[in-house]
Design a protein around this motif. Structure first.
Motif, PDB file in Angstrom:
ATOM      1  N   GLU A  88       4.901 -11.178 -27.973  1.00 20.39           N
ATOM      2  CA  GLU A  88       6.188 -10.751 -27.443  1.00 20.39           C
ATOM      3  C   GLU A  88       6.181  -9.234 -27.440  1.00 20.39           C
ATOM      4  OE1 GLU A  88       9.739 -12.638 -28.638  1.00 20.39           O
ATOM      5  OE2 GLU A  88       8.718 -14.511 -29.113  1.00 20.39           O
ATOM      6  N   LYS A  89       6.613  -8.665 -26.327  1.00 21.47           N
ATOM      7  CA  LYS A  89       6.507  -7.226 -26.149  1.00 21.47           C
ATOM      8  C   LYS A  89       7.859  -6.535 -26.311  1.00 21.47           C
ATOM      9  CE  LYS A  89       2.185  -7.412 -24.820  1.00 21.47           C
ATOM     10  NZ  LYS A  89       1.110  -6.785 -25.487  1.00 21.47           N
ATOM     11  N   ARG A  90       7.877  -5.458 -27.066  1.00 22.09           N
ATOM     12  CA  ARG A  90       9.079  -4.621 -27.120  1.00 22.09           C
ATOM     13  C   ARG A  90       9.168  -3.782 -25.851  1.00 22.09           C
ATOM     14  NH1 ARG A  90      10.431  -1.937 -32.688  1.00 22.09           N
ATOM     15  NH2 ARG A  90      12.497  -2.282 -31.854  1.00 22.09           N
ATOM     16  N   ARG A  91       7.999  -3.477 -25.290  1.00 26.26           N
ATOM     17  CA  ARG A  91       7.928  -2.766 -24.011  1.00 26.26           C
ATOM     18  C   ARG A  91       7.191  -3.677 -23.046  1.00 26.26           C
ATOM     19  NH1 ARG A  91       6.153   3.253 -24.555  1.00 26.26           N
ATOM     20  NH2 ARG A  91       6.808   3.081 -22.413  1.00 26.26           N
ATOM     21  N   PRO A  92       7.912  -4.341 -22.174  1.00 29.98           N
ATOM     22  CA  PRO A  92       7.278  -5.320 -21.290  1.00 29.98           C
ATOM     23  C   PRO A  92       6.462  -4.680 -20.176  1.00 29.98           C
ATOM     24  CG  PRO A  92       9.550  -5.018 -20.664  1.00 29.98           C
ATOM     25  CD  PRO A  92       9.346  -4.211 -21.921  1.00 29.98           C
ATOM     26  N   LEU A  93       5.607  -5.490 -19.568  1.00 28.01           N
ATOM     27  CA  LEU A  93       4.921  -5.086 -18.347  1.00 28.01           C
ATOM     28  C   LEU A  93       5.957  -5.133 -17.230  1.00 28.01           C
ATOM     29  CD1 LEU A  93       2.361  -4.477 -16.676  1.00 28.01           C
ATOM     30  CD2 LEU A  93       2.060  -6.945 -16.468  1.00 28.01           C
ATOM     31  N   VAL A  94       6.112  -4.048 -16.476  1.00 33.86           N
ATOM     32  CA  VAL A  94       7.125  -3.969 -15.420  1.00 33.86           C
ATOM     33  C   VAL A  94       6.442  -3.855 -14.058  1.00 33.86           C
ATOM     34  CG1 VAL A  94       9.070  -2.643 -14.495  1.00 33.86           C
ATOM     35  CG2 VAL A  94       8.769  -2.845 -16.970  1.00 33.86           C
ATOM     36  N   LEU A  95       6.850  -4.720 -13.126  1.00 35.81           N
ATOM     37  CA  LEU A  95       6.372  -4.688 -11.740  1.00 35.81           C
ATOM     38  C   LEU A  95       7.603  -4.545 -10.855  1.00 35.81           C
ATOM     39  CD1 LEU A  95       3.923  -7.721 -11.981  1.00 35.81           C
ATOM     40  CD2 LEU A  95       3.336  -5.301 -12.166  1.00 35.81           C
ATOM     41  N   ARG A  96       7.527  -3.673  -9.832  1.00 35.81           N
ATOM     42  CA  ARG A  96       8.695  -3.409  -8.995  1.00 35.81           C
ATOM     43  C   ARG A  96       8.503  -3.908  -7.570  1.00 35.81           C
ATOM     44  NH1 ARG A  96       8.691   0.528 -12.773  1.00 35.81           N
ATOM     45  NH2 ARG A  96      10.695   1.143 -13.621  1.00 35.81           N
ATOM     46  N   GLY A  97       9.599  -4.399  -7.006  1.00 36.32           N
ATOM     47  CA  GLY A  97       9.629  -4.786  -5.607  1.00 36.32           C
ATOM     48  C   GLY A  97      10.274  -3.672  -4.796  1.00 36.32           C
ATOM     49  N   LEU A  98       9.468  -2.872  -4.141  1.00 33.54           N
ATOM     50  CA  LEU A  98       9.995  -1.745  -3.362  1.00 33.54           C
ATOM     51  C   LEU A  98      10.286  -2.148  -1.918  1.00 33.54           C
ATOM     52  CD1 LEU A  98       7.556   0.983  -4.753  1.00 33.54           C
ATOM     53  CD2 LEU A  98       9.890   0.465  -5.507  1.00 33.54           C
ATOM     54  N   THR A  99       9.401  -2.939  -1.321  1.00 32.22           N
ATOM     55  CA  THR A  99       9.562  -3.335   0.082  1.00 32.22           C
ATOM     56  C   THR A  99       9.880  -4.817   0.244  1.00 32.22           C
ATOM     57  OG1 THR A  99       7.222  -3.878   0.349  1.00 32.22           O
ATOM     58  CG2 THR A  99       7.871  -1.587   0.782  1.00 32.22           C
ATOM     59  N   GLY A 100       9.705  -5.592  -0.813  1.00 30.61           N
ATOM     60  CA  GLY A 100       9.889  -7.036  -0.729  1.00 30.61           C
ATOM     61  C   GLY A 100       8.607  -7.778  -0.376  1.00 30.61           C
ATOM     62  N   LYS A 101       7.525  -7.035  -0.180  1.00 31.01           N
ATOM     63  CA  LYS A 101       6.233  -7.654   0.130  1.00 31.01           C
ATOM     64  C   LYS A 101       5.325  -7.746  -1.092  1.00 31.01           C
ATOM     65  CE  LYS A 101       6.145  -6.050   4.917  1.00 31.01           C
ATOM     66  NZ  LYS A 101       5.382  -5.294   5.920  1.00 31.01           N
ATOM     67  N   GLU A 102       5.725  -7.132  -2.190  1.00 27.03           N
ATOM     68  CA  GLU A 102       4.913  -7.115  -3.398  1.00 27.03           C
ATOM     69  C   GLU A 102       4.920  -8.492  -4.067  1.00 27.03           C
ATOM     70  OE1 GLU A 102       6.680  -3.110  -2.662  1.00 27.03           O
ATOM     71  OE2 GLU A 102       7.530  -5.102  -2.854  1.00 27.03           O
ATOM     72  N   GLY A 103       3.884  -8.742  -4.855  1.00 26.20           N
ATOM     73  CA  GLY A 103       3.817 -10.005  -5.576  1.00 26.20           C
ATOM     74  C   GLY A 103       2.781  -9.948  -6.679  1.00 26.20           C
TER      75      GLY A 103
END
Length: 128
Positions: A88-103
């Protein structure tokens, strides 16, 4: 919007590499990739891995709408021997959706094929 989704999957037991087929309570059917809507942040908070030794890889693509997306490894966890690991992470891995095409997708690699199970807690939140 804030939603936490637990996804789970397992290796096929016969291949040493592959992509997890993910299931979850909010998914209508199994998926191999998860698309990130525009303006949404994905946070991977917890990872549970059990079974045979395996490396679990988080792969990210800036555009999964193309015929053959390019994937980049952004995180991995290694289960060294038979058993289980819970992170369990206190600082999670973050991924952002900038255009809506990311995955992203979750993949595995094993020295000797065997059954391994995963469960990931993933949060979807609006960018603020």
């Amino acid at each position: 919007m804030r939603e936490i989704l637990t996804v789970f999957g397992k290796t096929d037991g016969s291949s040493t590499t592959g992509d997890f087929s993910l299931n979850g309570d909010l998914l209508y059917s199994a998926v191999t990739t998860i698309r990130i809507p525009a303006g949404v942040r994905v946070k991977i908070w917890a990872k549970r891995i059990s079974g045979r030794p395996v490396t679990v890889i988080v792969n990210y693509s800036p555009d999964i709408t193309v015929g053959s997306p390019s994937w980049k490894s952004v995180d991995s966890e290694y289960l060294v021997s038979d058993g289980e690991i819970s992170l369990e992470k206190r600082r999670p891995l973050v991924l952002r959706g900038l255009t809506g095409k990311e995955g992203f997708k979750l993949s595995w690699s094993q020295g000797i094929a065997g059954i391994s199970n995963i469960s990931f807690d993933i949060e979807f939140t609006d960018e603020e």
